[in-house]
Design an enzyme around this catalytic site. Structure first.
Site, PDB file in Angstrom:
ATOM      1  N   SER A 160       0.876  -1.189   0.000  1.00  0.00           N
ATOM      2  CA  SER A 160       0.000   0.000   0.000  1.00  0.00           C
ATOM      3  C   SER A 160       0.906   1.230   0.000  1.00  0.00           C
ATOM      4  CB  SER A 160      -0.840  -0.017   1.281  1.00  0.00           C
ATOM      5  OG  SER A 160      -1.465   1.232   1.490  1.00  0.00           O
ATOM      6  N   TYR A 173      -2.231  -1.183  10.422  1.00  0.00           N
ATOM      7  CA  TYR A 173      -2.158  -1.318   8.958  1.00  0.00           C
ATOM      8  C   TYR A 173      -0.843  -0.750   8.435  1.00  0.00           C
ATOM      9  CZ  TYR A 173      -3.990  -1.122   4.125  1.00  0.00           C
ATOM     10  OH  TYR A 173      -4.186  -1.294   2.776  1.00  0.00           O
TER      11      TYR A 173
END
Ligand code: NAD
Length: 278
Positions: A160, A173
């Site tokens: 990401s 995350y």
């Protein structure tokens, strides 16, 4: 002479060609969102695909039927839970039994939870680290020995933009995705002299169920319509003002699986509408 020129041209074509005919790919978390887009793209290039992820049996059967009919490739599904190392190893073994040796491993399954760090539930931290980071390690550990034996393999980790920069309220995350990029570099170094490559892709915002939830939360918090919340989400981070699509992530994965990408090793490739250019 003519035959030699033809053979050279053939070799050059092979090097730039995106055909994955005869390859076997495992795509984790491919019953939805980005993983499904990646599975569709790889099947479109001729690879047999082992799907993985949660969903109703009828929905999963529908995806298998659509993919195999449209692309005429073998497709199967593993219900392995990515938070369970034993099930990850079994997914690789099942692929070998059902489809053949694993040539391509796309570590994509992931979950999200947002909260300020001091309120972040420890149980959510553990789950995100297990599924978004440790599962990548366990998948590579299970699939790499066979790739090494055959001296060909492609490992693509869906990280990401949050593998390279932080955002508030995403402690687990962001930590997990930074870890994925570190692991990607180590595996790329350990396989550098082989026909196996390991890279990561860093998507920005992609409109999937994982992001729809963040859109809905923002709409409720700021009293916005869903459409306004989508625009607000993009405006905050993604200069293109557009979501990337699962198919665009799939196209990047397919390129990294091609012979043309054989010397791309250990990179973090953004597909992010210039998020990381700022
Ligand atoms: P999604 O929620 O649409 O899909 C997640 C998939 O993972 C589903 O198939 C789900 O069944 C599966 N899954 C979840 N937990 C699992 C488990 N324990 N075991 C097996 N499968 C499991 O999410 P998405 O947006 O498509 O995200 C896919 C990946 O892309 C994630 O790693 C995510 O972090 C990453 N990513 C997404 C975006 C985005 O904007 N959507 C941006 C950057 C990175």
């Amino acid at each position: 002479m003519r035959a030699r020129v033809a053979a050279e041209l053939e070799q050059r074509y092979e090097a730039s060609s995106l055909t994955l005919k005869g390859r076997v790919a495992v795509v984790t978390g491919s019953t939805s969102g980005i993983g499904l887009g990646v599975a569709q793209t790889l099947a479109g290039h001729g690879a047999a695909v082992m799907l993985n992820g949660f969903g109703s049996p009828s929905a999963i059967a529908g995806v298998i039927a659509d993919l195999s009919r449209e692309h005429r490739v073998p497709v199967a599904h593993s219900a392995a839970d990515m938070s369970k190392p034993v099930e990850i190893a079994e997914m690789v073994a099942q692929t070998e039994r059902d489809l053949g040796p694993v040539d391509i491993l796309v570590n994509n399954a992931g979950i999200q939870f947002t909260a300020p760090v001091e309120d972040f539930p420890a149980e959510r931290w553990d789950a995100i680290l297990a599924i978004n980071l440790s599962a990548v390690f366990h998948g590579i550990r299970a699939a790499l020995p066979g790739m090494r034996r055959r001296n060909w393999g492609r490992i693509v980790n869906i990280a990401s933009t949050h593998g390279l920069v932080g955002s508030v309220h995403k402690a687990a995350y962001v930590a997990a995705k930074h870890g994925v990029l570190g692991l990607t570099k180590v595996v790329a170094l350990e396989t550098a002299t082989t026909g196996v490559t390991c890279n990561a892709i860093c998507p920005g915002w992609v409109l999937t169920p994982l992001v729809e939830k963040q859109v809905a939360d923002l709409a409720a918090r700021e009293r916005l319509s869903i459409d306004q919340a989508r625009h607000a989400l993009l405006a905050g981070k993604q200069p293109s003002g557009e979501f990337a699509t699962p198919q665009q992530i799939g196209a990047a994965v397919a390129f990294l699986c091609s012979e043309g990408a054989a010397q791309i090793r250990g990179v973090a490739l953004p597909v992010d509408g210039a998020w990381l250019a700022q």
